[in-house]
Design an enzyme around this catalytic site. Sequence first.
Site, PDB file in Angstrom:
ATOM      1  N   GLY A   1     -12.205  -9.671  -9.212  1.00 42.79           N
ATOM      2  CA  GLY A   1     -13.328  -8.713  -9.654  1.00 42.79           C
ATOM      3  C   GLY A   1     -14.724  -8.982  -8.848  1.00 42.79           C
TER       4      GLY A   1
ATOM      5  N   HIS B   1     -10.874  -0.863   0.677  1.00 46.37           N
ATOM      6  CA  HIS B   1      -9.618  -1.446   1.285  1.00 46.37           C
ATOM      7  C   HIS B   1     -10.286  -2.478   2.307  1.00 46.37           C
ATOM      8  CE1 HIS B   1      -5.597  -1.549   2.414  1.00 46.37           C
ATOM      9  NE2 HIS B   1      -6.150  -1.381   3.774  1.00 46.37           N
TER      10      HIS B   1
ATOM     11  N   THR C   1      -6.554   9.842  -2.281  1.00 48.59           N
ATOM     12  CA  THR C   1      -5.384  11.044  -2.103  1.00 48.59           C
ATOM     13  C   THR C   1      -3.951  10.348  -2.374  1.00 48.59           C
ATOM     14  OG1 THR C   1      -4.966  10.709   0.081  1.00 48.59           O
ATOM     15  CG2 THR C   1      -6.783  12.210  -0.601  1.00 48.59           C
TER      16      THR C   1
HETATM   17  C1  GRF Z   1     -10.394  -6.809  -2.100  1.00 47.95           C
HETATM   18  O1  GRF Z   1     -10.518  -7.189  -0.680  1.00 47.95           O
HETATM   19  C2  GRF Z   1     -10.356  -5.182  -1.936  1.00 47.95           C
HETATM   20  O2  GRF Z   1     -10.798  -4.568  -0.774  1.00 47.95           O
HETATM   21  C3  GRF Z   1      -8.952  -5.113  -2.412  1.00 47.95           C
HETATM   22  O3  GRF Z   1      -8.630  -5.902  -3.293  1.00 47.95           O
HETATM   23  C4  GRF Z   1      -9.468  -6.931  -3.173  1.00 47.95           C
HETATM   24  C5  GRF Z   1     -10.085  -7.314  -4.605  1.00 47.95           C
HETATM   25  O4  GRF Z   1     -10.992  -8.242  -4.591  1.00 47.95           O
HETATM   26  N1  GRF Z   1      -8.782  -3.511  -2.533  1.00 47.95           N
HETATM   27  P1  GRF Z   1     -12.065  -8.387  -5.783  1.00 47.95           P
HETATM   28  O5  GRF Z   1     -10.909  -8.687  -7.077  1.00 47.95           O
HETATM   29  O6  GRF Z   1     -13.057  -7.400  -5.893  1.00 47.95           O
HETATM   30  O7  GRF Z   1     -12.556  -9.902  -5.821  1.00 47.95           O
END
Ligand code: GRF
Length: 205
Positions: free
Chosen positions: A11, A102, A134
């Site tokens: 998180g 991402h 999407t």
């Molecule tokens: C992050 O690297 C995000 O880009 C990916 O999952 C990870 C989540 O990390 N989708 P966090 O739980 O927000 O620390």
Amino acid sequence: MSVVALISGRGSNLDALLRAGIPVAAVVSNVAGAGGLVIAAKHGVPTVVVKHGDFASREAFEAVLAAEIDRFAPKLVVLAGFMRVLTPGFVQRYAGRLINIHPSLLPVFPGLQTHRRALAEGVKLHGCTVHFVTADLDHGPIVAQAAVPVLRDDTEESLAARVLMQEHVVFPRAVRWFLDGKLVIEKGLVRVKGDDAQLLNSDSA
Ligand code: GRF
């Protein structure tokens, strides 16, 4: 004007949104012990756990997930480290108001282990992308990206850490743009009204 955040893990991106003052109405996790649930509680944000393993199908899981989200009538749903693939039906339900962060410069390295793959390919520039979701996994219209140089001595961990720092900058910024009504999608491309920079890098962020 509020946001519902879906999480599966630690998180840190949720924390970045909350620290930036993004109005998060609720946090929904598909994992009972997710660290992000503790972060939400610290900020006084209601939490809900919907464990995907309790359901016989993806659709059955998503029906309950959607019902929980809709209780809060959010303007926007954010995937803040939500590690479940969503069905086209779910994505359609929130079309135009579902955003993901991402950890790569999409469209390169969709999917998992992006930092490891970036190092294995020898790319010199890596980063993260905020995009509309999407049905095509990790391929929706790009809202913003942050670029991070790949250093000669980088490990998967050091590279991931530098990208994550940028995630925490670009994600709240993109969500704020959405809430302020600044995002326009034209022919699958996202424009920001007012021309705020959609590319950040370690120097400019
Ligand atoms: C992050 O690297 C995000 O880009 C990916 O999952 C990870 C989540 O990390 N989708 P966090 O739980 O927000 O620390």
